[in-house]
Design a protein around this motif. Structure first.
Motif, PDB file in Angstrom:
ATOM      1  N   ARG A 131      -5.799  -4.315  -0.215  1.00 37.90           N
ATOM      2  CA  ARG A 131      -5.428  -3.626   1.029  1.00 37.90           C
ATOM      3  C   ARG A 131      -5.579  -2.117   0.874  1.00 37.90           C
ATOM      4  O   ARG A 131      -5.981  -1.434   1.815  1.00 37.90           O
ATOM      5  N   MET A 132      -5.295  -1.601  -0.317  1.00 31.92           N
ATOM      6  CA  MET A 132      -5.476  -0.171  -0.579  1.00 31.92           C
ATOM      7  C   MET A 132      -6.960   0.191  -0.538  1.00 31.92           C
ATOM      8  O   MET A 132      -7.337   1.206   0.052  1.00 31.92           O
ATOM      9  N   GLU A 163      -5.759  -0.871   6.726  1.00 28.67           N
ATOM     10  CA  GLU A 163      -5.424  -1.921   5.767  1.00 28.67           C
ATOM     11  C   GLU A 163      -6.013  -3.242   6.251  1.00 28.67           C
ATOM     12  O   GLU A 163      -5.925  -3.568   7.431  1.00 28.67           O
ATOM     13  N   LEU A 206      -8.054   0.352   3.019  1.00 35.91           N
ATOM     14  CA  LEU A 206      -7.561   1.565   3.669  1.00 35.91           C
ATOM     15  C   LEU A 206      -8.394   2.779   3.272  1.00 35.91           C
ATOM     16  O   LEU A 206      -8.781   3.587   4.124  1.00 35.91           O
ATOM     17  N   VAL A 217       0.837  -1.194   0.000  1.00 37.88           N
ATOM     18  CA  VAL A 217       0.000   0.000   0.000  1.00 37.88           C
ATOM     19  C   VAL A 217       0.873   1.245   0.000  1.00 37.88           C
ATOM     20  O   VAL A 217       0.583   2.218  -0.698  1.00 37.88           O
TER      21      VAL A 217
END
Length: 150
Positions: free
Chosen positions: A105-106, A115, A109, A78
């Motif tokens: 994961r981005m 994340e 977030l 990320v």
């Protein structure tokens, strides 16, 4: 800023990992998503692509004007995505063609503030924008498009 996260389309199994090509199905997925994107393309769109063959083939269905960014490869994080794209402060829109788990994961977030191991389906696109309302910066999810709906 608009940030578009496009996971590479379906690729053949095998190794070395960086040379895996798209399957016939993957090529069709990439072409469908490219057509969807072309109709909605933001002006001055920067396209950043992992150095793998499958991501370059996916992006190539949309444009031949993309920048290969080594840090966006399968091992990317990320932090690498944030650095490459300049989110949320970059002046223009950016499309990233990349890999799991960093893309998922981005997305986690951006939407939850943390994340987490979210999955973006192969060939799918997630489109985010940011805005400021009453002094607060907000992330807006504009679209999630799986390849079979593009």
């Amino acid at each position: 800023m608009d940030l578009l996260l496009w996971r590479h389309a379906e690729a053949v199994d095998g190794s070395p990992d960086h040379t895996r090509e798209l399957t016939e199905r993957g090529l069709r997925q990439a072409q469908r998503m490219a057509a969807w994107l072309e109709e909605r393309r933001p002006k001055r769109l920067r396209v950043l692509v992992s150095p793998t063959v499958r991501t370059r083939q996916t992006a190539g269905a949309f444009t031949d004007r993309f920048e290969i960014v080594p840090s966006l490869g399968p091992e990317g994080s990320v932090a690498d995505l944030l650095a490459a794209t300049g989110w949320p402060d970059s002046a223009g829109p950016c499309l990233v063609v990349g890999h799991q788990p960093a893309l998922g994961r981005m997305a986690a977030l951006l939407l939850s503030g943390v994340e987490a191991d979210w999955t973006i389906k192969k060939g799918a696109l997630w489109w985010f924008s940011n805005r400021v309302r009453e002094g607060e910066t907000q992330t807006v999810l504009r679209a999630v498009v799986p390849p079979d709906l593009a």
